[in-house]
Write a protein that holds these residues in place. Structure first.
Motif, mmCIF file in Angstrom:
data_model
loop_
_atom_site.group_PDB
_atom_site.id
_atom_site.type_symbol
_atom_site.label_atom_id
_atom_site.label_comp_id
_atom_site.label_asym_id
_atom_site.label_seq_id
_atom_site.Cartn_x
_atom_site.Cartn_y
_atom_site.Cartn_z
ATOM 1 N N PHE A 63 -30.725 -1.950 22.645
ATOM 2 C CA PHE A 63 -30.613 -2.802 21.461
ATOM 3 C C PHE A 63 -29.392 -3.712 21.573
ATOM 4 O O PHE A 63 -28.327 -3.290 22.041
ATOM 5 C CB PHE A 63 -30.481 -1.954 20.195
ATOM 6 C CG PHE A 63 -31.690 -1.114 19.894
ATOM 7 C CD1 PHE A 63 -32.762 -1.654 19.205
ATOM 8 C CD2 PHE A 63 -31.755 0.209 20.292
ATOM 9 C CE1 PHE A 63 -33.877 -0.890 18.922
ATOM 10 C CE2 PHE A 63 -32.861 0.988 20.018
ATOM 11 C CZ PHE A 63 -33.929 0.432 19.323
ATOM 12 N N LEU A 66 -26.776 -5.643 16.943
ATOM 13 C CA LEU A 66 -26.565 -4.708 15.844
ATOM 14 C C LEU A 66 -25.194 -4.897 15.220
ATOM 15 O O LEU A 66 -24.209 -5.147 15.910
ATOM 16 C CB LEU A 66 -26.719 -3.266 16.338
ATOM 17 C CG LEU A 66 -28.086 -2.874 16.910
ATOM 18 C CD1 LEU A 66 -28.066 -1.428 17.370
ATOM 19 C CD2 LEU A 66 -29.181 -3.105 15.892
ATOM 20 N N TYR A 69 -26.426 -1.418 11.636
ATOM 21 C CA TYR A 69 -27.226 -0.314 12.179
ATOM 22 C C TYR A 69 -26.627 0.157 13.498
ATOM 23 O O TYR A 69 -25.968 -0.597 14.205
ATOM 24 C CB TYR A 69 -28.674 -0.766 12.408
ATOM 25 C CG TYR A 69 -29.486 -0.878 11.144
ATOM 26 C CD1 TYR A 69 -30.157 0.230 10.620
ATOM 27 C CD2 TYR A 69 -29.582 -2.081 10.465
ATOM 28 C CE1 TYR A 69 -30.901 0.130 9.453
ATOM 29 C CE2 TYR A 69 -30.329 -2.190 9.297
ATOM 30 C CZ TYR A 69 -30.982 -1.078 8.806
ATOM 31 O OH TYR A 69 -31.715 -1.184 7.650
ATOM 32 N N ARG A 70 -26.895 1.415 13.813
ATOM 33 C CA ARG A 70 -26.450 1.977 15.081
ATOM 34 C C ARG A 70 -27.650 2.159 16.003
ATOM 35 O O ARG A 70 -28.748 2.463 15.548
ATOM 36 C CB ARG A 70 -25.749 3.321 14.861
ATOM 37 C CG ARG A 70 -24.478 3.236 14.029
ATOM 38 C CD ARG A 70 -23.839 4.597 13.871
ATOM 39 N NE ARG A 70 -24.768 5.559 13.271
ATOM 40 C CZ ARG A 70 -24.462 6.838 13.051
ATOM 41 N NH1 ARG A 70 -23.283 7.307 13.392
ATOM 42 N NH2 ARG A 70 -25.364 7.639 12.503
ATOM 43 N N ALA A 71 -27.418 1.997 17.291
ATOM 44 C CA ALA A 71 -28.498 2.149 18.264
ATOM 45 C C ALA A 71 -29.095 3.554 18.200
ATOM 46 O O ALA A 71 -30.305 3.733 18.372
ATOM 47 C CB ALA A 71 -27.973 1.849 19.669
ATOM 48 N N ILE A 104 -33.791 -5.009 8.546
ATOM 49 C CA ILE A 104 -33.987 -5.812 9.758
ATOM 50 C C ILE A 104 -34.873 -7.004 9.412
ATOM 51 O O ILE A 104 -35.986 -6.845 8.929
ATOM 52 C CB ILE A 104 -34.610 -4.974 10.881
ATOM 53 C CG1 ILE A 104 -33.619 -3.896 11.322
ATOM 54 C CG2 ILE A 104 -35.001 -5.853 12.064
ATOM 55 C CD1 ILE A 104 -34.136 -2.998 12.417
ATOM 56 N N GLU A 123 -30.316 -8.644 11.867
ATOM 57 C CA GLU A 123 -30.210 -7.903 10.615
ATOM 58 C C GLU A 123 -30.168 -8.858 9.426
ATOM 59 O O GLU A 123 -29.767 -10.017 9.544
ATOM 60 C CB GLU A 123 -28.948 -7.033 10.622
ATOM 61 C CG GLU A 123 -28.936 -5.975 11.704
ATOM 62 C CD GLU A 123 -27.681 -5.120 11.638
ATOM 63 O OE1 GLU A 123 -26.872 -5.314 10.709
ATOM 64 O OE2 GLU A 123 -27.513 -4.260 12.522
#
Length: 278
Positions: A63, A66, A69-71, A104, A123
């Motif tokens: 990813f 970001l 959000y976290r991968a 997202i 995002e």
């Protein structure tokens, strides 16, 4: 006699030359064998790289883009999809799954040979915040410039993000928007937030007050004043500057004022003792 000696010397040269030619031939044969072996190994390596490696295991999903959000969280969301290999991996299903996450806005997916799936995430950027129910409790929800409500678990605290209350949204579901008549308000807030001055750092809350015939007015609650400010639907830089000037004047005249009314082209304020002073 000299002719005979010359012939013997020529024959001796031929006899001495033949072993050299045999040695050269053997050397070239060895080179050919080595080249053939190397070509075979290269072919095997290409076969392993092109067919065996991509089909032997699930591809890596990487990813980028970001922020909140976290991968690790997104990897958990798509864990059940990583059962195939590079050739059978369904990128359309992955895009649909990630796009269903409310925070997202869009995703771009690219297969990178031999075993990598590159996912670029865009995002949603909040311009305001409100509170809605998830069926069990009241939770904070962000609103982006397209008026979409979304929840983001790791959003950073931003004191310039205004809190809006009074918008009739009973529950949060993925991708839902606020009612159409309040979208002008979000557009106004987005334009004010794009200014270099951080006006909303001085605003604690913006309350939407529905009117009887479908329109609405606003009540703005400043951070450092007990007085609430009533105003119309027009919210822009000039209106906020005017509000701040009026707040300063009223606070100097009546520090106990609880309400300031800027509607109808006049200024009035109310105190706890009653009365409406203009």
């Amino acid at each position: 006699m000299s002719d005979y000696s010359a012939v013997r010397e020529f024959d001796q040269f031929i006899l001495n030359k033949k072993p050299e030619e045999k040695g050269d031939e053997k050397f070239f044969k060895t080179i050919k064998i080595v080249v053939c072996v190397l070509c075979g190994l290269l072919a095997v390596e290409i076969f392993l790289y092109k067919f065996v490696r991509p089909s032997a295991r699930a591809p890596r999903v990487v990813f980028t883009g970001l922020c909140n959000y976290r991968a690790e969280d997104l990897t958990q969301e798509i864990l059940g999809m990583r059962t195939g290999n590079y050739f059978t991996f369904d990128t359309a299903a992955l895009a649909a799954k990630l796009s269903s996450i409310s925070g997202i806005e869009s995703v771009e997916i690219e297969k990178r040979f031999p075993d990598k799936i590159a996912v670029r995430v865009k995002e949603r950027v909040p311009v305001a915040m409100t509170f809605v129910s998830d069926g069990a409790k009241t939770i904070p929800a962000q609103i982006d410039k397209n008026c979409v409500l979304f929840e983001c678990p790791n959003v950073s605290l931003d004191n310039t993000l205004p809190i809006i209350s009074g918008i009739p949204v009973e529950f949060l579901s993925g991708g839902m928007r606020i009612p159409a008549k309040y979208r002008t308000l979000i557009d106004q807030i987005d334009k004010i937030r794009s200014l270099p001055q951080k006006y909303f750092a001085a605003v604690s809350e913006i309350c939407v007050l529905p009117k009887k015939y479908g329109n609405y007015e606003l009540m703005i609650i400043p951070v450092n004043s007990r007085a609430r400010v009533l105003t119309d639907r027009v919210l822009n830089e000039a209106a906020l500057q005017y509000m701040m000037v009026v707040l300063e004047v009223v606070n100097s005249i009546a520090p106990d004022a609880t309400e300031i009314d800027l509607r109808y082209g006049s200024v009035s304020y109310r105190t706890p003792h009653g009365g409406n002073l203009e």
